[in-house]
Design a protein around this motif. Structure first.
Motif, PDB file in Angstrom:
ATOM      1  N   SER A   1       0.821  -1.045  -0.060  1.00 33.80           N
ATOM      2  CA  SER A   1       0.016  -0.140   0.111  1.00 33.80           C
ATOM      3  C   SER A   1       0.804   1.385  -0.040  1.00 33.80           C
ATOM      4  CB  SER A   1      -0.751  -0.038   1.252  1.00 33.80           C
ATOM      5  OG  SER A   1      -1.744   1.080   1.162  1.00 33.80           O
ATOM      6  N   ASN A   2       2.037   1.383   1.059  1.00 32.79           N
ATOM      7  CA  ASN A   2       2.821   2.549   0.931  1.00 32.79           C
ATOM      8  C   ASN A   2       3.517   2.576  -0.514  1.00 32.79           C
ATOM      9  OD1 ASN A   2       2.615   3.018   3.442  1.00 32.79           O
ATOM     10  ND2 ASN A   2       4.412   2.347   4.165  1.00 32.79           N
ATOM     11  N   LEU A   3       4.023   1.574  -1.078  1.00 32.13           N
ATOM     12  CA  LEU A   3       4.491   1.421  -2.549  1.00 32.13           C
ATOM     13  C   LEU A   3       3.665   1.980  -3.584  1.00 32.13           C
ATOM     14  CD1 LEU A   3       6.727   0.644  -4.592  1.00 32.13           C
ATOM     15  CD2 LEU A   3       5.555  -1.763  -4.689  1.00 32.13           C
ATOM     16  N   ARG A   4       2.291   1.742  -3.332  1.00 33.45           N
ATOM     17  CA  ARG A   4       1.470   2.359  -4.476  1.00 33.45           C
ATOM     18  C   ARG A   4       0.969   3.812  -4.050  1.00 33.45           C
ATOM     19  NH1 ARG A   4       2.720  -1.460  -7.448  1.00 33.45           N
ATOM     20  NH2 ARG A   4       3.838   0.512  -8.148  1.00 33.45           N
ATOM     21  N   SER A   5       1.144   4.100  -2.697  1.00 30.59           N
ATOM     22  CA  SER A   5       1.067   5.660  -2.366  1.00 30.59           C
ATOM     23  C   SER A   5       2.128   6.541  -3.136  1.00 30.59           C
ATOM     24  CB  SER A   5       0.932   5.956  -1.016  1.00 30.59           C
ATOM     25  OG  SER A   5       2.075   5.807  -0.254  1.00 30.59           O
TER      26      SER A   5
ATOM     27  N   GLU B   1      -4.724 -11.650  -2.769  1.00 21.57           N
ATOM     28  CA  GLU B   1      -5.834 -11.119  -2.884  1.00 21.57           C
ATOM     29  C   GLU B   1      -6.050  -9.718  -2.585  1.00 21.57           C
ATOM     30  OE1 GLU B   1      -5.508 -14.024  -1.386  1.00 21.57           O
ATOM     31  OE2 GLU B   1      -6.494 -15.406  -2.693  1.00 21.57           O
ATOM     32  N   SER B   2      -5.202  -9.380  -1.724  1.00 19.39           N
ATOM     33  CA  SER B   2      -5.417  -8.038  -1.193  1.00 19.39           C
ATOM     34  C   SER B   2      -4.483  -7.297  -2.032  1.00 19.39           C
ATOM     35  CB  SER B   2      -4.269  -7.981   0.222  1.00 19.39           C
ATOM     36  OG  SER B   2      -5.175  -8.413   1.350  1.00 19.39           O
ATOM     37  N   ILE B   3      -3.480  -7.616  -2.544  1.00 22.12           N
ATOM     38  CA  ILE B   3      -2.800  -6.855  -3.707  1.00 22.12           C
ATOM     39  C   ILE B   3      -3.570  -6.451  -4.995  1.00 22.12           C
ATOM     40  CG2 ILE B   3      -0.743  -7.097  -5.435  1.00 22.12           C
ATOM     41  CD1 ILE B   3       0.820  -8.556  -3.371  1.00 22.12           C
ATOM     42  N   LYS B   4      -4.309  -7.861  -5.419  1.00 17.75           N
ATOM     43  CA  LYS B   4      -5.548  -7.768  -6.531  1.00 17.75           C
ATOM     44  C   LYS B   4      -6.162  -6.494  -6.113  1.00 17.75           C
ATOM     45  CE  LYS B   4      -7.147 -11.175  -8.493  1.00 17.75           C
ATOM     46  NZ  LYS B   4      -7.706 -12.437  -8.592  1.00 17.75           N
ATOM     47  N   LEU B   5      -6.913  -6.434  -4.906  1.00 12.80           N
ATOM     48  CA  LEU B   5      -7.699  -5.338  -4.425  1.00 12.80           C
ATOM     49  C   LEU B   5      -7.071  -3.877  -4.611  1.00 12.80           C
ATOM     50  CD1 LEU B   5      -9.766  -6.957  -1.481  1.00 12.80           C
ATOM     51  CD2 LEU B   5     -10.670  -6.138  -3.774  1.00 12.80           C
TER      52      LEU B   5
ATOM     53  N   ASP C   1      -4.487  -3.264  -6.365  1.00  9.92           N
ATOM     54  CA  ASP C   1      -4.336  -2.741  -7.840  1.00  9.92           C
ATOM     55  C   ASP C   1      -5.791  -2.471  -8.316  1.00  9.92           C
ATOM     56  OD1 ASP C   1      -1.544  -3.148  -7.651  1.00  9.92           O
ATOM     57  OD2 ASP C   1      -1.867  -5.132  -8.640  1.00  9.92           O
ATOM     58  N   PHE C   2      -6.530  -3.259  -8.166  1.00 13.12           N
ATOM     59  CA  PHE C   2      -8.255  -2.898  -8.907  1.00 13.12           C
ATOM     60  C   PHE C   2      -8.408  -1.463  -8.297  1.00 13.12           C
ATOM     61  CE2 PHE C   2     -12.707  -2.829  -8.605  1.00 13.12           C
ATOM     62  CZ  PHE C   2     -13.020  -3.197 -10.139  1.00 13.12           C
ATOM     63  N   SER C   3      -8.361  -0.964  -7.132  1.00  8.33           N
ATOM     64  CA  SER C   3      -8.744   0.038  -6.716  1.00  8.33           C
ATOM     65  C   SER C   3      -7.977   1.503  -7.366  1.00  8.33           C
ATOM     66  CB  SER C   3      -8.623   0.426  -5.212  1.00  8.33           C
ATOM     67  OG  SER C   3      -7.278   0.484  -4.605  1.00  8.33           O
ATOM     68  N   LEU C   4      -6.741   1.240  -7.638  1.00 12.52           N
ATOM     69  CA  LEU C   4      -6.025   2.024  -8.546  1.00 12.52           C
ATOM     70  C   LEU C   4      -6.186   1.976  -9.991  1.00 12.52           C
ATOM     71  CD1 LEU C   4      -2.924   2.046  -5.984  1.00 12.52           C
ATOM     72  CD2 LEU C   4      -4.731   3.745  -6.048  1.00 12.52           C
ATOM     73  N   GLY C   5      -6.871   1.080 -10.528  1.00 13.76           N
ATOM     74  CA  GLY C   5      -6.739   0.724 -12.030  1.00 13.76           C
ATOM     75  C   GLY C   5      -5.584   0.169 -12.483  1.00 13.76           C
ATOM     76  N   ILE C   6      -4.806  -0.615 -11.859  1.00 19.38           N
ATOM     77  CA  ILE C   6      -3.538  -1.362 -12.239  1.00 19.38           C
ATOM     78  C   ILE C   6      -4.024  -2.809 -12.701  1.00 19.38           C
ATOM     79  CG2 ILE C   6      -1.668  -2.310 -11.465  1.00 19.38           C
ATOM     80  CD1 ILE C   6      -1.054   0.044  -9.382  1.00 19.38           C
ATOM     81  N   THR C   7      -3.454  -3.018 -13.872  1.00 14.65           N
ATOM     82  CA  THR C   7      -3.693  -4.154 -14.465  1.00 14.65           C
ATOM     83  C   THR C   7      -2.471  -4.897 -14.878  1.00 14.65           C
ATOM     84  OG1 THR C   7      -5.882  -3.525 -15.671  1.00 14.65           O
ATOM     85  CG2 THR C   7      -4.886  -5.594 -16.297  1.00 14.65           C
ATOM     86  N   ARG C   8      -2.408  -6.163 -14.082  1.00 14.31           N
ATOM     87  CA  ARG C   8      -0.935  -6.790 -14.335  1.00 14.31           C
ATOM     88  C   ARG C   8      -1.284  -8.008 -15.350  1.00 14.31           C
ATOM     89  NH1 ARG C   8       2.800  -5.942 -10.500  1.00 14.31           N
ATOM     90  NH2 ARG C   8       2.155  -4.801  -8.615  1.00 14.31           N
ATOM     91  N   LYS C   9      -0.168  -7.930 -16.324  1.00 14.38           N
ATOM     92  CA  LYS C   9      -0.378  -8.886 -17.370  1.00 14.38           C
ATOM     93  C   LYS C   9       0.022 -10.162 -16.994  1.00 14.38           C
ATOM     94  CE  LYS C   9       3.992  -7.099 -19.228  1.00 14.38           C
ATOM     95  NZ  LYS C   9       4.635  -6.549 -20.255  1.00 14.38           N
ATOM     96  N   ASN C  10       1.024 -10.238 -15.821  1.00 18.52           N
ATOM     97  CA  ASN C  10       1.682 -11.587 -15.376  1.00 18.52           C
ATOM     98  C   ASN C  10       0.308 -12.330 -14.453  1.00 18.52           C
ATOM     99  OD1 ASN C  10       3.665 -11.490 -17.343  1.00 18.52           O
ATOM    100  ND2 ASN C  10       4.944 -10.459 -15.846  1.00 18.52           N
TER     101      ASN C  10
END
Length: 184
Positions: free
Chosen positions: A137-141, A167-171, A173-182
Motif C-alpha cells: 500500500s505504501n509503495l502504491r501511495s 487477494e489484497s494486492i489484487k484489490l 491494484d484494482f482500486s488504482l486501476g492497475i492491471t497486471r499482465k502476469n
C-alpha cells in the motif's frame, strides 16, 4: 521465460560483453536476466561487477576508470542495480547483504518506491502478510504506476503462497486501476 530464450539471451549478452568489457549496461541487463530466471549467484556476480566498476556505492561517484577512458553509469541505473542485487541476496536467503543495499538506497536520493519495494519483498519472504500488505500500500501511495521492472521481479516472490496477500494486492491494484499482465 523459456529456457531456450533465456540461454540465447545470456549467450548474446555474454558475446556483447566480451566485445565491450566495460559496458556496465550490458552487465546490468545480463544480471537482470539471471535474476528473472532465479540464477541468483550469477545475477549477484554481474551486479557486483557493475557496482565495482562504477567506483564505489556512493552517490557522488558514477564512473569506472579503465585505461584512458571513463565509463559512466547513470545514477538511476546504479540504484536499479543495487535494488536488483538486494533482491537477489534476499531471494537466495542472504538477508544481511540484502540489508546493506537497502540501507544504501534508503540514504540515497533514489525514488522511495525502491526502498518500499524492497521492504515489501522482505515482508513477503519472511511470510509477514500484514506487513507485506502495508508495504505494498505504501509503495502504491508513492507511485500508482508500475515500475518498468516491477512485474518481472514481482513474479519471483512467493506471493500466492501467503494466505490473503495475493487477494489484497489484487484489490489494491484494482482500486488504482492497475492491471497486471502476469500471474500476480
Amino acid at each position: 521465460m523459456e529456457r531456450s530464450v533465456y540461454l540465447s539471451l545470456i549467450k548474446e549478452l555474454t558475446l556483447e560483453i566480451k566485445a565491450d568489457k566495460y559496458s556496465l549496461i550490458l552487465l546490468m541487463q545480463r544480471g537482470y536476466i539471471y535474476l528473472q530466471n532465479k540464477n541468483y549467484q550469477k545475477a549477484i556476480q554481474d551486479f557486483n561487477t557493475v557496482i565495482k566498476r562504477n567506483g564505489q556505492i556512493d552517490t557522488r561517484i558514477y564512473s569506472y576508470r579503465g585505461g584512458k577512458e571513463t565509463y559512466f553509469l547513470q545514477k538511476n541505473n546504479l540504484y536499479k542495480t543495487c535494488l536488483f542485487r538486494s533482491l537477489a541476496f534476499a531471494l537466495s536467503g542472504d538477508f544481511e547483504k540484502f540489508s546493506h543495499d537497502y540501507i544504501y538506497l534508503l540514504k540515497s536520493d533514489c525514488e522511495m518506491e525502491y526502498t518500499d519495494f524492497l521492504i515489501f519483498s522482505w515482508s513477503v519472504l519472511k511470510d509477514e502478510t500484514e506487513e507485506a500488505i502495508n508495504r505494498y500500500s505504501n509503495l502504491r501511495s508513492y507511485s500508482k504506476e508500475l515500475m518498468d521492472f516491477e512485474e518481472d521481479v514481482f513474479n519471483l516472490l512467493p506471493i500466492e503462497n501467503i494466505e490473503g496477500l495475493y487477494e489484497s494486492i489484487k484489490l489494491i491494484d484494482f482500486s488504482l486501476g492497475i492491471t497486471r499482465k502476469n500471474k500476480n
